[in-house]
Design a protein around this motif. Structure first.
Motif, short mmCIF file in Angstrom:
data_model
loop_
_atom_site.label_atom_id
_atom_site.label_comp_id
_atom_site.label_asym_id
_atom_site.label_seq_id
_atom_site.Cartn_x
_atom_site.Cartn_y
_atom_site.Cartn_z
N PRO A 168 3.80 -69.51 -39.66
CA PRO A 168 4.19 -68.09 -39.59
C PRO A 168 5.56 -67.94 -38.96
N VAL A 194 13.17 -70.72 -35.93
CA VAL A 194 12.56 -72.04 -35.84
C VAL A 194 11.05 -71.87 -35.99
N ASP A 227 6.54 -65.71 -35.99
CA ASP A 227 6.22 -66.14 -34.63
C ASP A 227 7.23 -67.14 -34.07
N GLY A 228 8.28 -67.44 -34.83
CA GLY A 228 9.23 -68.45 -34.38
C GLY A 228 10.23 -67.91 -33.37
N ILE A 229 10.95 -68.85 -32.75
CA ILE A 229 12.03 -68.46 -31.83
C ILE A 229 13.30 -68.28 -32.65
N PRO A 239 7.26 -72.12 -35.60
CA PRO A 239 6.52 -72.50 -34.39
C PRO A 239 5.63 -73.73 -34.60
N LEU A 240 5.42 -74.12 -35.85
CA LEU A 240 4.53 -75.27 -36.03
C LEU A 240 5.23 -76.60 -35.86
N HIS A 241 6.26 -76.86 -36.66
CA HIS A 241 6.88 -78.19 -36.57
C HIS A 241 8.38 -78.15 -36.45
N GLY A 242 8.91 -76.99 -36.13
CA GLY A 242 10.32 -76.93 -35.80
C GLY A 242 11.28 -76.91 -36.97
N TRP A 243 10.81 -76.67 -38.20
CA TRP A 243 11.79 -76.50 -39.28
C TRP A 243 12.60 -75.25 -38.98
#
Lengths: 118, 802, 802, 118
Positions: free
Chosen positions: A49, A61, A52-54, A63-67
């Protein structure tokens, strides 16, 4: 193409994202302070999602694996050289309300292809 | 386009050309090679002689490489003259060619000691492919072979001949083998080993004549003794090829003299490799070639700047199964140089380190070279070894990743998270020219998971990339390129009270997922409530107080202090799980229950219905205190671990820490709740508690260190609190206690916590109390979210059919 | 009553008398002492000189001791003659006394090298309390003191004088200090250290004359040089006092010759201590005195039998802060003797071990004597060191308990379970004459808890009791004094199918709580169902399938495979807990729930109502498989750890093992479920699993060793099963996997499990399958108890008012 | 003194113990194969249930902390030199039933003292 009213700007805090479901589209809308941008709310890697990233500058980015995906071009910036990208949605703000524009679903995939090779 | 002529098609010249090609394609290049082979790896000749490799295996650049790089290759042509005024070179084929820039990489010639009969049949050098081929044809079982020269090359020749079945004797002028690399004892160890393996060694023998009628039959020494021989290899050293330099009127000593930019005395003539003399040193090993080549390439392409500072002579080789390593200055008879030695003659292990000014100056290893990488690194870095003075030869205990990377097979997985093998990493390093850990991470994803393979990856880089250097200064990230210590200082002294301010003033203004949470912690820690909270700088877990899962849902772990629950709680958990269709309820390893697969929008209601506080399982903060049942139930218990554990959890819960903080309290040394592998542990004993810190059982395994032993539970809790607050204030973000205590050393930690002056201890406890007073159960946010849309999905103001 | 006369009131004579008193009170004893002091500890004279002890502190036996043991003490009387025919001794007070047995413990006299002026004022020896008192009076700041003799005694004198402020020079005849104990390098290291501390050292200096007019003013050496001196101590060695032996016509060489029974050539005369020569050796250290005294005491009291085999000369001392240790034969120039050396001159550390036939022959340690106990033990035991050849000087990694016991303060708790300090143990050893670990356990309770302090206790025994020997053969227990390996063999070959049979045939017929459960496991394991089960041989936990608590109630831990539970289970647990008034429900560290404080009679009903299988938390068997959430939920997971963990648990549950077996399966190297500190672990990686074994995080902390890396989950499970069955079959009862793999070595374990030939692997798996097929959930016994009164309390057939 | 019928011998397996409450007395009865013995069901150390202990010859080992008590004399044999003991009860078997004899409670402590000094 129609602009769809989504939500009041105050509902999306500065430098954060929020997801919204519009028909079959799940969209992540980000408030970059000076503007709003929207992309599909699903990372091309593991479906994370993105809302929800920064936010990092004009990227987000996952939130799961930083892509890391560019909110402006929709291109994946990390890992490099991937030629992968997410769908973008045009956004505008009118009278304190965020609006997005959604192309017809049928053309969705095609658009994405085009963007990637752009 | 300028014309570049390279004299010499060996490793030095071609490696240098490779570097030049990286800089620019401005040259029209011609390479002259005296041998008729394309560029091959000369140091592998011994492997060819030993039958380990075929001749084709050692080619470095095939013809296609020359072609695809538009390089004219002239093989079998010897350059006989240089005219530096006309700027031409003349070949033994009669051709004369103009150059704009000339690169001399003429290498060296075997040194033939003065003796009679060196031209007899059956006498060889061991320098090039032709020599090797000839030796391979003649060496066979029964042949008596004598190698003149007990240096590196001679011993390699001896090894190859022995493998081919010959009966080998090494004759050496000096009092020890490999005198350039080894000291007397080292040479002695090597000799013994070699002799054990069946090669005879004669030391301090000077050959006066090679005997035989046309074909070699034996040797006579200066002391009059003779020895039978059907094959003689002369490997008594090399002499730089300097004749062309002399002809071009270049400054020449033992080699062609070059300066730090690899320039000769003629501005258009450059030189590299074994024919060169730099700072009074001629090198005969391979590493310097590459180092010189890089500098030369920069200079010659107009990027003059990088300087060559000389190389550390390091030789690592396996002579007939005997590992030998030598590097740096190993003479300890010089004033100011100290030596550390270890000898075990019957194992054949000899180690000597020389030290100067607290740094490693040189190394000799015979029989066990496992640590050579470590030493090479110390030599290069000039690491100050004072702190580890007692563990130079034998590290206290080997860290997990301390194994020699060379010993790992290519197929072995280095990064378990991403499934990256050693081979993958090595290929990527070579193919993509990776030079830093960050590049390796990006290109291969190795070390981008849990990070437990970081040291291994660095080890591979060090092993493969000669110029690899670790970052000296560990900056937080590229967005705010300062160390965390600096940043903490800046935040405090400049009164920076938000993440964005720090990013604006000291960084790139926008930050990323690395620096934002770290800065967020620093600002929180420093200003303790007296500042703006910025949720956007936090990871999603810390915005919604739950742990994001693989599918974007969340997990909910309520706090169960000390692992103690009740029928009522179990029933509420059961009810909530069913009501909200929680896909899985699982007991965690932290003595709690985990509701997995919860939708973000259900979080506030679930928290409310559970009626339990947050277990902080999603954040860098106080996780749990595991307890055993202690004196309450256990027949072995010596302390009331449940009460003590619950009290510890109450005192520290809801606080944030640089990384997650796990705790455990056990009632006796049986340690059932595994307190000694927790960040903070209390181990009950009859009449006292041991407080231990820095334990780990995740990606690292580490037994916690004893902080202090105290008699009362209150004293133990206080000691734990002192360490806790100290860790909060002094650790870097994402630094676990086990790294923290290792970085600082337990002595320092004790001195600044439990053994600190009373005022210091009180101040630590006061600051902890202040933070505690401001903290609250994160799940209370269910009643008044920081932002109205914190947990809910936004509903569009208008719907549309799509 | 026979009359025993002892000549000499020193350490040797009196220690010998102490031993004689232990044997029998048959003698009327008289001791003659030339000094006027009661028996004191001569080796502490240096501490008195150094001001660390007062003279009174070094008394060993006060007058009351002589009185209470009815010993006549004659002080200040020198025995001048022995008449072996008349069996009398004559004193310098004119008395002549008859003896039945005579013990000569006349000690030694300082050796005065031939030189002029040794009788001048200010020239002293350093041998007895009077010397010491005189030196203490004269040594003060400013005094120039010269010590002649650089052996042990000379250096101790030098130390004392320096502490008293004197300006000290040591003059030594040899080329190195302490030449009897050290080799050249060792002496050099010691000299450097001592010089650094301010004592001057002159080597290879022979003193020809002590200068001065009445009082000493200086020294002249044979080379003509002179040196100023206001005080001279001659400590050039000792000479056994043999005159009395000669007078009695005993065989005398350098010392009075004794045989292995400490008998002289006269059957009624015995000798002990420094005046004695045994097997061509005269000893000057303290340990041999005691060893000789014990033998002599046996001989003289008519218990002739124990023989004296000579002592290992071992000297450990601290000379001015410099630790020195020397033991055994340190000369490595002898054929067949090899040496291992470590030198670090600037740290002042030198270590040399000499080895012969694979065993330790001698040791020299300077600057770091931490390992001296280990070496002494090796010397005494003649331990074969071949296996640890590479770790002689530096143990691979120090085990937790490997610290030198000497460094522990007396007040420190050694046994945390029982709260026993080092001081307690030492006192008990001394006061109660403890000699074995079993005695220490019984007397102090130390090491009778979790056992993690066992090595420390042994270390203390070794340090304090010279005759301590570890059991070479680890027998199961005194009831069946065979090793477990033997017993397994007997059970199998003799077809013993019950514990009682084993006890009857090979043991004492009744057994105890140690051997019965072990034999029970062996019989079960060997016959696998084809035998009689004997509940009485089992611990109560295994009779009622629950864990007995401090108050005699029990705990109930149902199985929750992989830690996964459900709302329904949680509700059942809640219901049961309330219905049966369970005092506490707690989450365990093993990802399960624990109902604590259950009455025995409620067990069957609780099991039935829970409807869950036994978690075996009470037994030596398969505990749990901890899991992380892996690919099911975790964003980092690379393997499905939950499914794999549940499957592993299903395959192994209900089986018994030599000790408890804990397992863990994690989905990535972050290792959240801590699989690397479990007995068996599976660590998921991208595309493969690592199977690891032998981890621990209880009383030991140990990172598990890699068993194998495999690609599929099925292969990983099979590897785990192979190891599991192998452990079941080969480990000793109560041996955890971490001790098991260390004892066998991972190479062997791998070779006999995962790398074993297919037939061997299949056989292991077949036996496991057979055991598994016969196993069942223990809690099903609720329906048909083995014995009708298994769980119920017996109700008396008639009641009575009492 | 009265003998009290407790239970059938078959209810106490060989080399095991069982507890029984008779009035205020909790008694542990052991079947040693050739005879039955009874002592108080409470270890003088931590009150452990001796009936649950492992029988070792004519002694029982407390399941809690391993104190060893002689079933015949009632004396604690481990730890040594403790001079501690438990109360014994006379036992006999008649017609397949185990019987014990209990002295009046008032004298209980006295008896115990006497046994210890014996």
């Amino acid at each position: 193409m129609k602009w769809i009213k989504i939500t009041e700007t105050s509902n999306i805090p500065k430098r954060e994202g929020r997801s919204v479901k519009v028909g079959s589209h799940e969209i992540a809308i980000f408030n970059l302070g000076d503007r709003f941008l929207a992309i599909q709310n699903s990372c091309p890697h593991g479906g994370g999602p993105l809302a929800d990233g920064i936010v990092s500058g004009n990227s987000v980015v996952c939130p799961l694996h930083g892509w890391k995906t560019c909110l402006e071009s929709g291109e994946v910036q990390r890992p490099k050289d991937l030629q992968s990208c997410v769908r973008r949605y045009p956004v505008k703000v009118e009278e304190g309300v965020v609006l997005v524009q959604i192309e017809a679903t049928a053309k969705g995939r095609e658009t994405q292809e085009r963007m990637c090779t752009a | 386009m300028e014309k570049l002529i390279v004299i010499g098609n060996g490793m030095a010249g071609v490696a240098c050309v490779e570097q030049i090609l990286k800089h620019s394609p401005r040259f029209d290049i011609t390479i002259f090679g005296e041998e008729t082979h394309v560029n091959y790896n000369r140091i592998l000749l011994s492997s060819v002689l030993a039958g380990e490799k075929e001749m084709d295996d050692i080619t470095i650049n095939g013809l296609d490489w020359y072609q695809s790089n538009n390089i004219s290759l002239r093989l079998g042509v010897r350059i006989t003259g240089i005219d530096p005024v006309a700027k031409t070179v003349t070949g033994d084929d009669g051709s004369t060619i103009h150059y704009d820039k000339l690169l001399i990489a003429a290498g060296s010639t075997p040194l033939i000691p003065p003796m009679e009969g060196t031209t007899k049949q059956g006498v060889y050098c061991f320098r090039n492919l032709d020599d090797t081929r000839a030796l391979l044809e003649r060496a066979r079982p029964g042949v008596k072979a004598v190698v003149i020269g007990g240096g590196l090359l001679g011993l390699e020749a001896a090894r190859g001949l022995q493998v081919q079945g010959a009966d080998v004797t090494v004759v050496h002028l000096m009092d020890r083998l490999m005198e350039r690399q080894l000291d007397y004892t080292g040479g002695l160890f090597l000799k013994r080993k070699i002799e054990e393996l069946g090669v005879k060694v004669l030391l301090e023998k000077s050959t006066s004549e090679i005997l035989g009628n046309g074909h070699v039959e034996g040797l006579r020494f200066e002391d009059g003794e003779t020895i039978e021989a059907g094959l003689v290899v002369i490997a008594a050293g090399i002499r730089p090829n300097v004749e062309l330099g002399r002809k071009a009127s270049l400054t020449v000593n033992r080699g062609i003299v070059v300066n730090n930019y690899m320039e000769t005395s003629d501005p258009d003539i450059f030189a590299v490799g074994e024919c060169v003399e730099h700072n009074c040193v001629c090198y005969g090993l391979v590493a310097p070639l590459y180092e010189q080549g890089k500098v030369l390439a920069a200079t010659i392409t107009g990027n003059r700047g990088p300087v060559y500072k000389g190389s550390i002579s390091a030789a690592k080789l396996k002579i007939m199964g005997v590992d030998v390593f030598s590097a740096g200055f190993t003479d300890d008879t010089v004033a100011g140089v100290e030596a550390v030695r270890y000898e075990d003659p019957s194992l054949g292990v000899y180690k000597k380190l020389t030290l100067k000014d607290g740094c490693l100056a040189g190394v000799i290893l015979v029989g066990d070279v496992a640590d050579s990488h470590r030493y090479t690194e110390w030599l290069k870095d000039g690491t100050d070894l004072s702190a580890q003075r007692r563990n130079l030869l034998f590290p206290g205990s080997a860290p997990d990743t301390g194994c020699d990377v060379a010993s790992i097979p290519d197929s072995e997985t280095v990064c378990g998270c991403m499934g990256v093998t050693k081979g993958d990493i090595i290929s990527a390093i070579h193919e993509k020219g990776l030079q830093t850990l960050a590049q390796v991470k990006e290109a291969t994803r190795a070390s981008s998971g849990c990070g437990s393979c970081t040291e291994l990856c660095k080890g591979l880089l060090k092993a493969v990339v000669p110029e690899f250097e670790e970052d000296q200064k560990k900056v937080l990230c590229a967005c705010v390129p300062f160390t965390q210590e600096n940043l903490r200082e800046m935040v405090r002294t400049q009164h920076l009270k938000s993440v964005q301010e720090v990013l604006d003033i000291y960084g790139n203004g926008h930050g990323c997922e690395i620096c934002k949470p770290a800065l967020s912690y620093m600002v929180d820690m420093t200003w303790c409530g007296d500042h703006e909270e910025d949720r956007s700088a936090r990871f999603i877990n810390d915005r919604v107080h739950a742990n994001i899962q693989r599918d974007g849902t969340f997990s909910v772990v309520p706090r169960m202090r000390g692992g103690v629950t009740s029928p009522a709680e179990l029933r509420r958990i059961a009810d909530v799980s069913e009501k909200y269709n929680v896909p899985m309820v699982k007991v965690t390893g932290s003595q709690r229950l985990d509701l997995l697969g919860v939708r973000k929008e259900d979080l506030p209601a679930i928290w409310a219905e559970l009626g339990m506080p947050s277990g902080q399982a999603y954040t860098k903060g106080v996780r749990m205190v595991k307890t055993c049942v202690g004196t309450t139930f256990c027949r072995f218990g010596t302390q009331d671990s449940i009460s003590a554990g619950i009290e510890l959890e109450r005192r520290l819960e809801n606080l944030f820490t640089p990384h997650k903080t796990k705790m455990g309290v056990v009632g006796c040394p049986r340690n059932c709740a595994e307190a000694t592998v927790k960040d903070i542990g209390m181990v009950g004993q009859e009449g006292s508690w041991q407080v231990v810190v820095g334990g780990a059982a995740g990606k690292s395994v580490r037994k916690a260190d004893l902080l202090i032993t105290v008699e009362s539970t209150e004293e133990a809790l206080t000691a734990a609190q002192l360490f806790f607050q100290y860790y909060r204030e002094h650790a870097n973000y994402l630094e676990r206690t086990y790294d923290f205590v290792e970085r600082l050393g337990m002595e320092k930690v004790r001195k600044e916590t439990v053994y600190a002056p009373p005022a210091v201890r009180e101040a630590l406890l006061d600051r902890l109390a202040k933070a505690k007073a401001l903290s609250r159960d994160a799940w209370l946010e269910r009643e008044a979210p920081v932002n109205p849309t914190q947990f809910v999905q936004i509903q569009p103001m208008e719907t549309i059919a799509l």
